[in-house]
Motif scaffolding. Structure first.
Motif, PDB file in Angstrom:
ATOM      1  N   ILE A 268       0.856  -1.185   0.000  1.00 42.67           N
ATOM      2  CA  ILE A 268       0.000   0.000   0.000  1.00 42.67           C
ATOM      3  C   ILE A 268       0.891   1.235   0.000  1.00 42.67           C
ATOM      4  CG2 ILE A 268      -1.874   1.213   1.196  1.00 42.67           C
ATOM      5  CD1 ILE A 268      -2.375  -1.532   2.676  1.00 42.67           C
ATOM      6  N   ASP A 269       0.721   2.103  -0.989  1.00 43.13           N
ATOM      7  CA  ASP A 269       1.463   3.355  -1.041  1.00 43.13           C
ATOM      8  C   ASP A 269       0.637   4.457  -0.408  1.00 43.13           C
ATOM      9  OD1 ASP A 269       3.523   2.096  -2.274  1.00 43.13           O
ATOM     10  OD2 ASP A 269       3.260   3.044  -4.228  1.00 43.13           O
ATOM     11  N   GLY A 270       1.273   5.231   0.464  1.00 46.67           N
ATOM     12  CA  GLY A 270       0.568   6.275   1.189  1.00 46.67           C
ATOM     13  C   GLY A 270       0.212   7.452   0.314  1.00 46.67           C
ATOM     14  N   PHE A 271      -0.847   8.149   0.695  1.00 45.48           N
ATOM     15  CA  PHE A 271      -1.217   9.380   0.013  1.00 45.48           C
ATOM     16  C   PHE A 271      -0.284  10.502   0.460  1.00 45.48           C
ATOM     17  CE2 PHE A 271      -5.541   7.299   0.009  1.00 45.48           C
ATOM     18  CZ  PHE A 271      -5.491   6.966  -1.335  1.00 45.48           C
ATOM     19  N   GLU A 279       3.588  -2.636   3.918  1.00 43.88           N
ATOM     20  CA  GLU A 279       3.453  -3.998   3.414  1.00 43.88           C
ATOM     21  C   GLU A 279       2.806  -4.849   4.496  1.00 43.88           C
ATOM     22  OE1 GLU A 279       6.495  -6.539   0.941  1.00 43.88           O
ATOM     23  OE2 GLU A 279       6.881  -6.882   3.076  1.00 43.88           O
ATOM     24  N   VAL A 280       1.777  -5.613   4.110  1.00 42.52           N
ATOM     25  CA  VAL A 280       1.072  -6.493   5.043  1.00 42.52           C
ATOM     26  C   VAL A 280       1.205  -7.924   4.530  1.00 42.52           C
ATOM     27  CG1 VAL A 280      -1.123  -7.057   6.147  1.00 42.52           C
ATOM     28  CG2 VAL A 280      -0.553  -4.657   5.653  1.00 42.52           C
ATOM     29  N   ARG A 290       4.241  -3.708   8.133  1.00 39.92           N
ATOM     30  CA  ARG A 290       5.499  -2.960   8.209  1.00 39.92           C
ATOM     31  C   ARG A 290       5.381  -1.692   7.372  1.00 39.92           C
ATOM     32  NH1 ARG A 290       7.666  -8.326   7.150  1.00 39.92           N
ATOM     33  NH2 ARG A 290       8.558  -9.228   9.053  1.00 39.92           N
ATOM     34  N   GLN A 291       5.745  -0.580   7.955  1.00 40.05           N
ATOM     35  CA  GLN A 291       5.769   0.692   7.234  1.00 40.05           C
ATOM     36  C   GLN A 291       7.211   1.108   7.016  1.00 40.05           C
ATOM     37  OE1 GLN A 291       3.465   3.831   9.013  1.00 40.05           O
ATOM     38  NE2 GLN A 291       4.246   5.390   7.607  1.00 40.05           N
ATOM     39  N   ALA A 297       2.546  -3.383  13.543  1.00 38.81           N
ATOM     40  CA  ALA A 297       1.608  -4.270  14.242  1.00 38.81           C
ATOM     41  C   ALA A 297       1.937  -5.706  13.876  1.00 38.81           C
ATOM     42  CB  ALA A 297       0.163  -3.949  13.878  1.00 38.81           C
ATOM     43  N   MET A 298       1.640  -6.638  14.794  1.00 40.24           N
ATOM     44  CA  MET A 298       1.923  -8.050  14.556  1.00 40.24           C
ATOM     45  C   MET A 298       0.911  -8.916  15.288  1.00 40.24           C
ATOM     46  SD  MET A 298       5.253  -8.702  17.054  1.00 40.24           S
ATOM     47  CE  MET A 298       6.239  -7.393  16.340  1.00 40.24           C
ATOM     48  N   VAL A 299       0.720 -10.121  14.748  1.00 39.25           N
ATOM     49  CA  VAL A 299      -0.150 -11.112  15.344  1.00 39.25           C
ATOM     50  C   VAL A 299       0.334 -11.431  16.775  1.00 39.25           C
ATOM     51  CG1 VAL A 299       1.185 -13.048  14.408  1.00 39.25           C
ATOM     52  CG2 VAL A 299      -1.247 -13.327  14.772  1.00 39.25           C
TER      53      VAL A 299
END
Length: 368
Positions: A268-271, A279-280, A290-291, A297-299
């Motif tokens: 996903i590219d940010g605006f 990336e997820v 991960r940004q 965030a993680m499980v």
């Protein structure tokens, strides 16, 4: 609590969010449950405290790859067939059912059977979200057996599974689901009423309903549905932290069905002009976000990709290039953050390496 069609629609919306991208799209489960209401009337949702100690309680849900479930539809009889066979195995009637996981379509799985069998649904589940494997459930974490379990398919095939441990049970059930076309229904972890009270995540079904209602109401009143979502999660007591991790457009997607799972990654590219990227990674469910290389965030914390305008959850099998989305993270129920649980549902269980770090620590100083 009586579940009518409006509450079912709210449940579907809330369960989709709690699926963390997995659990299957709830749309078909909603249609089946609405049809069951039309035939049999509404459903009763009861608290775990209302169960007799010796009640027979049956968790149930679907096993397989969500990508398959989009095209290979249920016939509506799988759940009832599995529960009837469990009754024969146990030599008694089932007193109540519950979702083995509240996430996605599995959150609605027990409701058709509840109507057909005339039994209530218990306001609890075994995961507080969705996970890709059946041993990743609080019942297994607390030492309960998955067996006897019953697996049923739309073609009418039925298999009774008896194994000496729950990991082997998952492997056998996964292999059968692949052989039966990639998706099947499973009744597993039969419980007493006392066990359901002691070893489940209470209030998850009513929380899903509250989440769905909050989003629906906010949209009707032209308020921010993401703020309403965060408020509903906080009010639940189960999911006290909620963060918007990212806002952007899907620019790349890798996804395949492998070994009975939907696996891949979405970029996903940010605006804006910053050039930031998220990336997820997913295995049925979203596992880590991960940004720009930094873990956000993680499980077992929940990571859900949602339409940025409507706050509709986009499950992993429905991700597409060009979708404009927000990535939302929510803290997992406290039971899933205990050391015994993390060994089975934390990052290491998925080969992701690092020890679990909660979203509220990973994102200190970040805006909600």
């Amino acid at each position: 609590m009586r579940i009518d069609r409006a509450a079912l629609a709210d449940l579907a919306r809330g369960a989709a969010f709690l699926g963390s991208g997995g659990g299957g799209d709830p749309y078909y489960g909603l249609l089946l449950a609405e049809a069951a209401i039309a035939r049999c009337g509404g459903f009763d949702l009861i608290a775990p405290a209302d169960l007799a100690d010796d009640a027979l309680v049956a968790p149930c849900g679907w096993i397989g790859a969500p990508t398959v479930s989009v095209e290979k539809l249920p016939n509506g009889g799988e759940t009832v067939a599995g529960l009837r066979r469990l009754e024969a195995l146990m030599g008694r009637r089932i007193d109540a059912v519950l979702p083995v996981e509240i996430g996605g379509g599995n959150g609605l799985a027990p409701f058709v059977a509840a109507a057909e069998l005339g039994v209530p649904v218990v306001d609890c589940d075994g995961m507080g979200r969705a996970f890709p494997e059946s041993q990743m459930v609080i019942f297994n974490i607390r030492g309960l057996s998955a067996c006897p379990s019953v697996l049923t398919a739309a073609c009418g095939s039925l298999a009774v599974i008896e194994t000496d441990n729950n990991l082997t049970h998952e492997r056998v059930a996964r292999g059968l689901s692949v052989a039966l076309g990639g998706i099947a229904h499973m009744v597993e972890y039969p419980l007493t009423g006392a066990q359901a009270r002691q070893h489940s995540i209470p209030g998850s079904v009513s929380t899903a309903i509250a989440i769905g209602k909050a989003i629906r109401t906010a949209r009707t009143e032209r308020r921010d549905p993401f703020q309403a979502l965060a408020a509903a999660l906080g009010d639940s007591g189960l999911y006290p932290h909620c963060l918007t991790l990212f806002d952007g457009k899907i620019t790349d997607l890798e996804r395949e069905t492998r070994g009975g799972f939907s696996v891949g990654r979405v970029t996903i590219d940010g605006f804006g002009d910053g050039g930031s990227r998220m990336e997820v990674l997913f295995q049925n469910e979203n596992l880590v976000a991960r940004q720009d290389g930094r873990v956000r965030a993680m499980v077992p914390d929940l990571i859900t990709i949602m339409d940025r305008e409507t706050a509709d959850t986009i499950t992993t099998e429905r991700l597409k290039y060009g979708q404009r989305v927000k990535v939302i993270a929510a803290s997992a129920p406290s039971m899933l953050r205990e050391p015994a649980a993390l060994s089975l549902v934390g990052p290491a269980a998925f080969g992701l390496g690092p020890d679990f770090t909660p979203i509220e620590i990973l994102n200190q100083g970040e805006g909600a």
